[in-house]
Design a protein around this motif. Structure first.
Motif, PDB file in Angstrom:
ATOM      1  N   GLY B   9      38.771  32.469  24.614  1.00 52.84           N
ATOM      2  CA  GLY B   9      38.246  31.209  24.062  1.00 52.84           C
ATOM      3  C   GLY B   9      38.631  30.088  24.991  1.00 52.84           C
ATOM      4  O   GLY B   9      39.809  29.746  25.120  1.00 52.84           O
ATOM      5  N   TRP B 244      35.426  40.563  17.917  1.00 57.41           N
ATOM      6  CA  TRP B 244      36.003  41.273  19.071  1.00 57.41           C
ATOM      7  C   TRP B 244      37.359  41.888  18.746  1.00 57.41           C
ATOM      8  O   TRP B 244      37.886  42.700  19.515  1.00 57.41           O
ATOM      9  CB  TRP B 244      36.091  40.350  20.290  1.00 57.41           C
ATOM     10  N   GLU B 297      40.875  23.279   9.868  1.00 55.45           N
ATOM     11  CA  GLU B 297      39.844  23.001  10.877  1.00 55.45           C
ATOM     12  C   GLU B 297      39.890  21.543  11.296  1.00 55.45           C
ATOM     13  O   GLU B 297      38.897  20.826  11.172  1.00 55.45           O
ATOM     14  CB  GLU B 297      38.459  23.336  10.320  1.00 55.45           C
TER      15      GLU B 297
HETATM   16  C1  LIG Z   1      30.509  18.559  15.855  1.00 58.03           C
HETATM   17  C2  LIG Z   1      31.965  18.637  15.511  1.00 58.03           C
HETATM   18  C3  LIG Z   1      32.653  17.482  15.129  1.00 58.03           C
HETATM   19  C4  LIG Z   1      33.999  17.532  14.795  1.00 58.03           C
HETATM   20  N1  LIG Z   1      34.611  16.377  14.440  1.00 58.03           N
HETATM   21  C5  LIG Z   1      35.907  16.400  14.089  1.00 58.03           C
HETATM   22  C6  LIG Z   1      36.580  15.195  13.709  1.00 58.03           C
HETATM   23  O1  LIG Z   1      35.994  14.109  13.691  1.00 58.03           O
HETATM   24  N2  LIG Z   1      37.873  15.259  13.347  1.00 58.03           N
HETATM   25  C7  LIG Z   1      38.553  16.441  13.349  1.00 58.03           C
HETATM   26  O2  LIG Z   1      39.737  16.450  12.995  1.00 58.03           O
HETATM   27  N3  LIG Z   1      37.970  17.604  13.742  1.00 58.03           N
HETATM   28  C8  LIG Z   1      36.660  17.604  14.102  1.00 58.03           C
HETATM   29  N4  LIG Z   1      36.042  18.782  14.494  1.00 58.03           N
HETATM   30  C9  LIG Z   1      36.824  20.027  14.522  1.00 58.03           C
HETATM   31  C10 LIG Z   1      37.464  20.313  15.888  1.00 58.03           C
HETATM   32  O3  LIG Z   1      36.586  20.018  16.930  1.00 58.03           O
HETATM   33  C11 LIG Z   1      37.901  21.769  15.920  1.00 58.03           C
HETATM   34  O4  LIG Z   1      38.952  21.877  15.007  1.00 58.03           O
HETATM   35  C12 LIG Z   1      38.331  22.256  17.309  1.00 58.03           C
HETATM   36  O5  LIG Z   1      37.267  22.191  18.216  1.00 58.03           O
HETATM   37  C13 LIG Z   1      38.832  23.682  17.249  1.00 58.03           C
HETATM   38  O6  LIG Z   1      39.188  24.130  18.536  1.00 58.03           O
HETATM   39  P1  LIG Z   1      39.410  25.666  18.867  1.00 58.03           P
HETATM   40  O7  LIG Z   1      39.798  25.700  20.300  1.00 58.03           O
HETATM   41  O8  LIG Z   1      40.275  26.290  17.859  1.00 58.03           O
HETATM   42  O9  LIG Z   1      38.001  26.349  18.645  1.00 58.03           O
HETATM   43  P2  LIG Z   1      36.624  26.134  19.407  1.00 58.03           P
HETATM   44  O10 LIG Z   1      36.543  24.748  19.915  1.00 58.03           O
HETATM   45  O11 LIG Z   1      35.564  26.635  18.493  1.00 58.03           O
HETATM   46  O12 LIG Z   1      36.736  27.095  20.659  1.00 58.03           O
HETATM   47  C14 LIG Z   1      36.539  28.459  20.633  1.00 58.03           C
HETATM   48  C15 LIG Z   1      35.888  28.868  21.935  1.00 58.03           C
HETATM   49  O13 LIG Z   1      35.887  30.292  22.037  1.00 58.03           O
HETATM   50  C16 LIG Z   1      34.603  30.734  22.400  1.00 58.03           C
HETATM   51  N5  LIG Z   1      34.422  32.134  21.942  1.00 58.03           N
HETATM   52  C17 LIG Z   1      34.113  32.556  20.706  1.00 58.03           C
HETATM   53  N6  LIG Z   1      34.061  33.909  20.660  1.00 58.03           N
HETATM   54  C18 LIG Z   1      34.358  34.339  21.896  1.00 58.03           C
HETATM   55  C19 LIG Z   1      34.466  35.638  22.493  1.00 58.03           C
HETATM   56  N7  LIG Z   1      34.271  36.755  21.790  1.00 58.03           N
HETATM   57  N8  LIG Z   1      34.782  35.709  23.803  1.00 58.03           N
HETATM   58  C20 LIG Z   1      34.989  34.585  24.528  1.00 58.03           C
HETATM   59  N9  LIG Z   1      34.909  33.342  24.022  1.00 58.03           N
HETATM   60  C21 LIG Z   1      34.597  33.220  22.720  1.00 58.03           C
HETATM   61  C22 LIG Z   1      33.688  29.733  21.737  1.00 58.03           C
HETATM   62  O14 LIG Z   1      32.400  29.736  22.283  1.00 58.03           O
HETATM   63  C23 LIG Z   1      34.437  28.436  22.018  1.00 58.03           C
HETATM   64  O15 LIG Z   1      34.167  27.963  23.302  1.00 58.03           O
HETATM   65  C24 LIG Z   1      34.693  18.760  14.833  1.00 58.03           C
HETATM   66  C25 LIG Z   1      34.014  19.926  15.214  1.00 58.03           C
HETATM   67  C26 LIG Z   1      32.675  19.881  15.553  1.00 58.03           C
HETATM   68  C27 LIG Z   1      31.958  21.137  15.956  1.00 58.03           C
END
Ligand SMILES: Cc1cc2nc3c(=O)[nH]c(=O)nc-3n(C[C@H](O)[C@H](O)[C@H](O)COP(=O)(O)OP(=O)(O)OC[C@H]3O[C@@H](n4cnc5c(N)ncnc54)[C@H](O)[C@@H]3O)c2cc1C
Ligand code: SF4
Lengths: 63, 401
Positions: B9, B244, B297
């Motif tokens: 990720g 996965w 989240e």
């Molecule tokens: C439009 C939007 C607006 C938001 N606004 C807010 C806000 O105003 N305030 C707030 O507190 N939070 C907000 N959030 C929530 C915040 O952005 C998320 O909590 C944060 O992005 C989570 O990060 P992460 O790295 O855990 O997951 P993600 O950002 O989802 O990253 C996971 C990554 O892993 C990749 N991936 C998935 N499966 C696989 C695989 N099998 N192999 C390789 N790669 C893979 C995905 O494509 C992605 O790139 C928002 C989210 C979105 C989508």
């Protein structure tokens, strides 16, 4: 010396940065952000933490 | 012998963990494997200011830091399998990566509506940069936009689409928009503010089907109403990207269960050394509130969890100070914000746990701070404006008032 810049167009005065580096960032009596523009190199970790928590990603560290 | 960490990720959680590993003194190999074609970027602007302006990678990309300059990034490469005994992960092109430490950072993807006539164009989600680029192109003045789901992201898209001159209707099965995290009083207030800006709501209603042969022309609600529509934005909830890991014995009942050191936990309740979970996927107990494991989240969680994992995983791999680090409590303060029109909503804690909600300062329709209590104890605060009050209450939530 580290140079700190906050894009005041982006900053929404959320004040998250204040928790990470209170010696550099503070909210004034009107709840508006004020900051010092330079800091010693030893402050890098806390400033990076402030960057990490800024919801608007408004803080830039120029190095 | 040099050790290898593989992070699955390549988004915020993966990036912050890589940085934290380096900050903790880990100098060996780090590979980050992601399925998107872009370097890590910030998602929140995708429903807010960037969606209103021009959606580019540059506008949202995270800055690369010196300490992670030697991290190996593999983009456009989904991981399809993991073997925790052999300590390998495999990508869809058949390449296998061996690891000594594994970080699960694969996040969520939007859930899609399941409707009979689903095969029409004009359906959008907003999770990735590519999603937002596609949606931005559809949000032309006069476009009839239906937003399915009235949570934070749905309401942000509704507000942004109004600002771009679209006609917007938000449909949700809940009683009010954003009612689950905020409770009815605040949610009703926010609904009224949205209505002032011209957003229409269809609440306590579901979507039965879509109309259109090729291109979307309408959205049919479960009470028979047909909303003419050119654009449908599906913001109804999410799926965990854990397929996965299906061949492992990890507890994947909701995200990935993790212990206080964010080590992944198996279905038998055993923590796996060297395998960690960060970000939206991590389901962990937070002693600030109770001992129930939950996923959070919010945007600050990838950073908080990454910073927790970096030192622990480094200690495990170096064999120095591991037990002491694992024993430390993990008590991140959930914090979130949302921009809708000129409203800056900011919150801390877990308001959704409340059994009692009261206005602490301000009033409905203006600036205000709401307190969320469980068993008489403050568990969350949410406000519009009044930052200094919020900051004080945040300290109270941290237990150091
Ligand atoms: C439009 C939007 C607006 C938001 N606004 C807010 C806000 O105003 N305030 C707030 O507190 N939070 C907000 N959030 C929530 C915040 O952005 C998320 O909590 C944060 O992005 C989570 O990060 P992460 O790295 O855990 O997951 P993600 O950002 O989802 O990253 C996971 C990554 O892993 C990749 N991936 C998935 N499966 C696989 C695989 N099998 N192999 C390789 N790669 C893979 C995905 O494509 C992605 O790139 C928002 C989210 C979105 C989508
Ligand atoms: S955290 Fe960011 S938005 Fe908030 S006050 Fe600091 S610089 Fe401004």
């Amino acid at each position: 010396m580290l140079k700190i810049y906050v894009d005041m167009e982006k900053c929404q005065h959320y004040g998250q940065c204040v928790f990470e580096a209170p010696d550099i960032f503070k909210l004034n009596d009107d709840d508006k952000l004020e900051y010092v523009a330079t800091a010693d190199d030893s402050r890098r970790t806390d400033i990076e933490s402030a960057i990490d928590v800024c919801p608007m990603q408004a803080i830039v560290l120029q190095d | 012998m040099s050790k290898s960490v593989v992070i699955v990720g390549a988004s915020m959680g993966g990036l912050r963990t890589a940085e934290a590993l380096r900050n903790a003194g880990f100098t060996d190999n780090i590979a980050v494997i992601g399925d998107e074609s872009h370097a890590p970027y910030n998602r929140p602007p995708l429903s807010k200011e960037v969606l209103a302006k021009e959606v580019t990678h540059e506008a949202v990309a995270f800055k690369q830091r010196q300490q992670t300059a030697d991290v190996v990034w593999k983009f456009g490469s989904p991981v399809v399998d993991a073997n925790l005994d052999a300590k390998t992960v495999t990508t869809d092109d058949g390449e296998t990566f061996s690891y000594d430490g594994l970080v699960i950072a694969s996040g969520l993807r939007p859930r899609r509506l399941d409707v009979p006539n689903g095969n029409v164009t004009g359906r959008h989600t907003v999770r990735s940069l590519d999603d937002a680029i596609g949606l931005r192109a559809a949000l032309v003045p006069g476009a009839r936009v239906v937003v399915a789901g009235a949570g934070f992201i749905g309401c942000e898209v509704a507000a942004t689409a109004r600002g771009l001159g679209c006609e917007v209707t938000a449909v949700a099965i809940d009683e009010y928009p954003m009612v689950r995290p905020l409770g009815p009083t605040f949610a009703a207030d926010l609904q009224a503010r949205h209505e002032t800006h011209g957003v229409q709501f269809r609440l306590r209603r579901g979507i039965a089907d879509l109309e259109g042969d090729g291109a979307l022309t309408g959205v049919l609600l479960d009470d028979g109403e047909l909303l003419p529509a050119d654009v449908l934005v599906e913001a109804i909830s999410s799926h965990c990207n854990t397929e996965w890991l299906n061949n492992t014995n990890l507890d994947l009942s909701n995200g990935v269960l993790a212990d206080r050191a964010l080590r992944a936990v198996t279905v038998d309740g055993n923590s796996v050394d060297g395998v960690h979970v960060v970000g939206d996927l991590a389901r962990f107990a937070n002693p600030l509130f109770d001992d129930v494991a939950r996923r959070i989240e919010h945007w600050n969680i990838p950073t908080e969890t990454g910073k927790r994992v970096g030192p622990v995983l480094n200690a495990y791999l170096s064999g120095e100070g591991y037990d002491e680090l694992v024993a430390q409590p993990f008590t991140p303060m959930p914090s979130f914000w949302s921009d809708q029109y000129d409203l800056k909503i900011q919150g801390f804690g877990m308001p959704a746990l409340a059994d009692e909600i009261a206005i602490i300062e301000g009033s409905i329709g203006g600036e205000l701070v709401m307190g969320y209590y469980r068993g008489g104890k403050l568990v969350g605060v949410v406000g519009i404006g009044l930052t200094s009050t919020l900051m004080k209450l945040r300290k109270e939530l941290m237990g150091d008032a």
